[in-house]
Design an enzyme around this catalytic site. Structure first.
Site, PDB file in Angstrom:
ATOM      1  N   PHE A 145      37.038  34.749  -4.345  1.00 13.96           N
ATOM      2  CA  PHE A 145      35.758  34.737  -5.568  1.00 13.96           C
ATOM      3  C   PHE A 145      35.937  36.198  -6.012  1.00 13.96           C
ATOM      4  CE2 PHE A 145      31.562  35.938  -6.861  1.00 13.96           C
ATOM      5  CZ  PHE A 145      31.308  35.065  -7.598  1.00 13.96           C
ATOM      6  N   ASP A 231      40.586  43.286  -4.710  1.00  8.98           N
ATOM      7  CA  ASP A 231      39.225  43.083  -4.961  1.00  8.98           C
ATOM      8  C   ASP A 231      38.244  43.671  -3.736  1.00  8.98           C
ATOM      9  OD1 ASP A 231      36.333  42.306  -5.154  1.00  8.98           O
ATOM     10  OD2 ASP A 231      36.986  40.410  -6.356  1.00  8.98           O
ATOM     11  N   LYS A 260      29.149  45.758  -5.077  1.00  6.94           N
ATOM     12  CA  LYS A 260      28.092  45.449  -4.272  1.00  6.94           C
ATOM     13  C   LYS A 260      27.388  46.660  -3.588  1.00  6.94           C
ATOM     14  CE  LYS A 260      28.470  40.754  -3.415  1.00  6.94           C
ATOM     15  NZ  LYS A 260      29.822  39.919  -4.007  1.00  6.94           N
TER      16      LYS A 260
HETATM   17  C1  LIG Z   1      30.470  39.446  -5.231  1.00  7.28           C
HETATM   18  C2  LIG Z   1      31.785  39.601  -5.610  1.00  7.28           C
HETATM   19  C3  LIG Z   1      32.218  39.559  -6.967  1.00  7.28           C
HETATM   20  C4  LIG Z   1      31.048  39.614  -7.967  1.00  7.28           C
HETATM   21  O1  LIG Z   1      30.556  40.533  -8.068  1.00  7.28           O
HETATM   22  P1  LIG Z   1      29.206  40.405  -9.091  1.00  7.28           P
HETATM   23  O2  LIG Z   1      28.528  41.733  -9.080  1.00  7.28           O
HETATM   24  O3  LIG Z   1      28.324  39.313  -8.663  1.00  7.28           O
HETATM   25  O4  LIG Z   1      29.737  40.215 -10.257  1.00  7.28           O
HETATM   26  C5  LIG Z   1      33.708  39.540  -7.058  1.00  7.28           C
HETATM   27  N1  LIG Z   1      34.355  39.699  -5.990  1.00  7.28           N
HETATM   28  C6  LIG Z   1      33.873  39.800  -4.828  1.00  7.28           C
HETATM   29  C7  LIG Z   1      34.995  39.716  -3.690  1.00  7.28           C
HETATM   30  C8  LIG Z   1      32.728  39.478  -4.365  1.00  7.28           C
HETATM   31  O5  LIG Z   1      32.207  39.322  -3.084  1.00  7.28           O
END
Ligand SMILES: *Cc1c(COP(=O)(O)O)cnc(C)c1O
Length: 406
Positions: A145, A231, A260
């Protein structure tokens, strides 16, 4: 008459009359305040928060240092735009660089954004600048994600989420997560600019790749001149028991994205890159009206300083070990995976994680179902041993009942 009564009412309308787009299916609880690891609903009921707003409020709710920093900044200066110099951004970037370096200054560069998806957009644009025309592909993992913008949606390795929004931006491919051979076959250096991975796939149900995978990917990227972008939006900032999850494998990526937990609830993201890579951007290549503005960064500075003061990675390791041991012994639990305080409780066949999570909520514990058979736990990193015991006791009683019904 009815409509005007409803419009004037302060009650939140039922879904039929809601003015919100139906992108979420919220649980039937309304939280009105929080403190530390606890949330309070509109009936005054207390809940133990083992989700932290999806790995966001790592220092707990209403942390006094973060609240004081935001309040002071709000009374001083909220926003001026990136057309002017920004000392706070310089300071925070330096602190972040030191955390990516596990205590040492790497001389890396930071771009501030407002979310995880935006931090990844920055990383993808930087990779395209680095690769040049024709060498623009990004290879990521199935199950991953990376966000909801069109590009980060395509980077997200969940084809079912793509279909409704085709055509998506070109240049994204996916391979099985944790499978080095599959990645080697896909990573053609004449076309691929970057490999983009989560060190642990959080949304997929806290999926941990085989040990040594990231190290091998790092080596392959070095040999082929491909960027390694990690990420760490969910795994970063102490969550997995290290400042960043990649530190577990003793490697350094070329680009790291965070969001986050970065502002302990303030919406903010960042993209860090090694200086040589960051220099692919020139003024005008990328930007954001709000990115790096004083209000957000006041929260980030207070959050990072407090995280260092409290040594949150050590806390995550200690409480994580306690939880893994206790949760593994619960009825109906097949396996507990993850690292530090990012845990996936995998249920035995016949048990539904969503049902267990809603029973747990009724019993006063907040968690979420990251997959049909996986409960994700991501408590604040400041959670106490007693609070962990309490969460386990709630899950035990919910799982005992669910196992009997099954
Ligand atoms: C939550 C998340 C995102 C997206 O972050 P947003 O602030 O919702 O755009 C991207 N990568 C990972 C691994 C995430 O857990």
């Amino acid at each position: 008459m009815r409509a005007s009564t409803r419009a004037a009412s302060t009650d939140v309308p039922t879904s039929g009359g809601s003015h919100l787009m139906a992108t979420y299916k919220p649980a039937p609880v309304r939280f009105v305040s929080g403190s530390g690891c606890w949330l309070i609903d509109d009936d005054g009921r207390r809940y133990l928060d083992f989700l932290s707003g999806i790995a966001v409020t790592s220092l707990g709710h209403a942390h006094p240092k973060v609240a004081a920093a935001i309040s002071a900044q709000a009374n001083e200066l909220l926003h001026v735009s990136n057309l002017f110099e920004n000392d706070l951004a310089e300071q925070v970037a330096a602190r972040l660089d030191r955390l990516v370096g596990d205590g040492s200054d790497l001389g890396g560069k930071v771009f501030f954004a407002n979310s995880g998806a935006e931090a990844n957009e920055c990383a993808i644009k930087l990779a395209r600048r680095f690769g040049g025309r024709g060498r623009h592909e990004v290879v990521s993992g199935f199950g991953s994600f990376h966000g909801r913008t069109l590009a980060t949606l395509h980077a997200t390795g969940q084809p079912a989420k793509h279909e409704a929004f085709a055509p998506l931006p070109d240049g994204f491919r996916h391979v099985a997560f944790g499978d080095l051979g599959a990645l080697e076959s896909a990573a053609d250096p004449t076309r691929v600019a970057a490999v983009l991975l989560e060190p642990i796939e959080g949304e997929a149900g806290v999926v941990v790749p085989p040990s040594g995978y990231l190290r091998a990917v790092r080596q392959m990227c070095d040999e082929r001149g491909i960027l390694l972008v990690l990420d760490e939006v969910q795994t970063g900032l102490g969550r997995t028991g290290r400042w960043f999850a990649f530190q577990e494998e003793g490697i350094l990526p070329d680009v790291v994205t965070v969001a986050k937990a970065l502002g302990n609830g303030m919406p903010v993201g960042a993209c860090w890159a090694r200086a040589e890579i960051a220099s692919c951007f020139v003024p005008g290549d990328h930007g954001s009206t709000f990115g790096g503005q004083p209000l957000a960064l006041s929260a980030v500075r207070a959050t990072l300083d407090t995280m260092v003061e409290l040594d949150v990675p050590t806390r995550a390791r200690e409480r994580g070990a306690q939880l893994v041991a206790a949760l593994s012994a619960l009825p109906g639990v097949r396996e507990v995976r993850g690292r530090g305080l990012l845990l996936g409780v995998v249920l035995e066949a016949g048990l539904d994680a969503a049902a267990v999570v809603s029973d747990a909520l009724r019993a006063g514990l907040v968690a979420n179902a990251a997959a049909p058979d996986v409960i994700r736990l991501a408590p604040p990193l400041v959670v106490s041993a007693e609070e962990c015991d309490e969460a386990v006791a709630i899950l035990r009683s919910v799982l005992e009942r669910a196992s009997v019904v099954r």
